[in-house]
Design a protein around this motif. Structure first.
Motif: not given
Length: 272
Positions: A1, A195, A200, A203, A253-254, A256-258, A260
């Motif tokens: 991120m 993010e 952080r 979500r 990208r989202f 991956t964010y989701r 973590t």
């Protein structure tokens, strides 16, 4: 991120560029007049809605301007309660977004879409909290030290909501992006995928903070319980549609964010 410091600096730089553009608009009297009128209306209704929400829920929905007789009050309150989550969700997706862009006729409707949406959402919330017909039943009212404790938690929940809205992009949440972009005669520059800050940790901090305001009030009535149950359900379900839009917009990208960052409860899983 992305590095948090870089994202914060980018956020402030974007806001500053937006304000500068609005303060030094290119010539165009009709465009500027429309932008100023749309901005004034949006922020006036937005302020009214926020004040009405804070005041009405602080009193457990026991004080409002609605005066329907019973049983019509039940139907009226139910209509007020469901109109916000239903219309709010519809207007955020596909055809609904095109409807919002068409609310202002002419070539500037698309630029003003965020302002139009914030104005409409504020009207919905103002109607809900100002036109509610109180039942007149008060189950419980905090007193003494407990009153001050709960009131402090209630205020903290609102501060958390303000912080989450800032982290998500204050110019979008407040409706300022549309009219300020029109003032500057440029296309709206939307914030990047959030993010940093509270995003952080979870979500969906905006929905969590809003839900907390519903349950941290010092007065409890049947009215407040109905409001809290329905709108908490909305806060739990609506982000599912939001995340679908984010998947389409940001792709891997989202995803991956989701994987973590937890959904709404810190330290509880990732995708849920």
């Amino acid at each position: 991120m992305t590095n948090g410091k870089e994202r914060t600096e980018g956020h402030l730089a974007r806001l500053w560029a937006l304000v500068q553009g609005a303060l030094r608009p290119p010539s165009g009297g009709r465009r500027i007049a429309l932008a100023l009128a749309a901005g004034a209306l949006c922020h006036a209704v937005f302020a009214l809605a926020v004040i009405a929400m804070i005041w009405a829920m602080f009193h457990g929905m026991s004080r409002s301007l609605g005066a329907l007789s019973w049983p019509w009050a039940v139907l009226g309150n139910a209509a007020l309660l469901v109109q916000f989550p239903l219309l709010h969700s519809v207007l955020l997706n596909g055809r609904g977004a095109r409807i919002v862009a068409g609310l202002v006729p002419g070539p500037y409707g698309g630029v003003l879409a965020t302002t139009s949406f914030a104005t409409l959402a504020s009207v919905q919330l103002a109607a809900l909290f100002l036109l509610w017909t109180p039942s007149g039943i008060v189950w419980w009212r905090a007193e003494g030290g407990l009153f001050f404790l709960i009131s402090t938690v209630y205020a903290a929940s609102w501060m958390l909501l303000i912080k989450a809205s800032w982290d998500a992009g204050a110019e979008v949440q407040s409706g300022a992006l549309g009219w300020m972009s029109l003032m500057a005669d440029r296309r709206p520059r939307f914030p990047d995928m959030p993010e940093t800050g509270l995003f952080r940790v979870i979500r969906q901090p905006i929905y969590l903070a809003f839900a907390l305001t519903l349950w941290t009030v010092p007065v409890w009535t049947p009215d407040q319980l109905a409001l809290a149950l329905v709108l908490t359900g909305y806060c739990l379900a609506a982000p599912v549609l939001k995340e679908r839009r984010f998947v389409r917009r940001y792709g891997t990208r989202f995803e991956t964010y989701r994987k973590t960052v937890p959904y709404m409860v810190p330290f509880r899983g990732k995708d849920g």
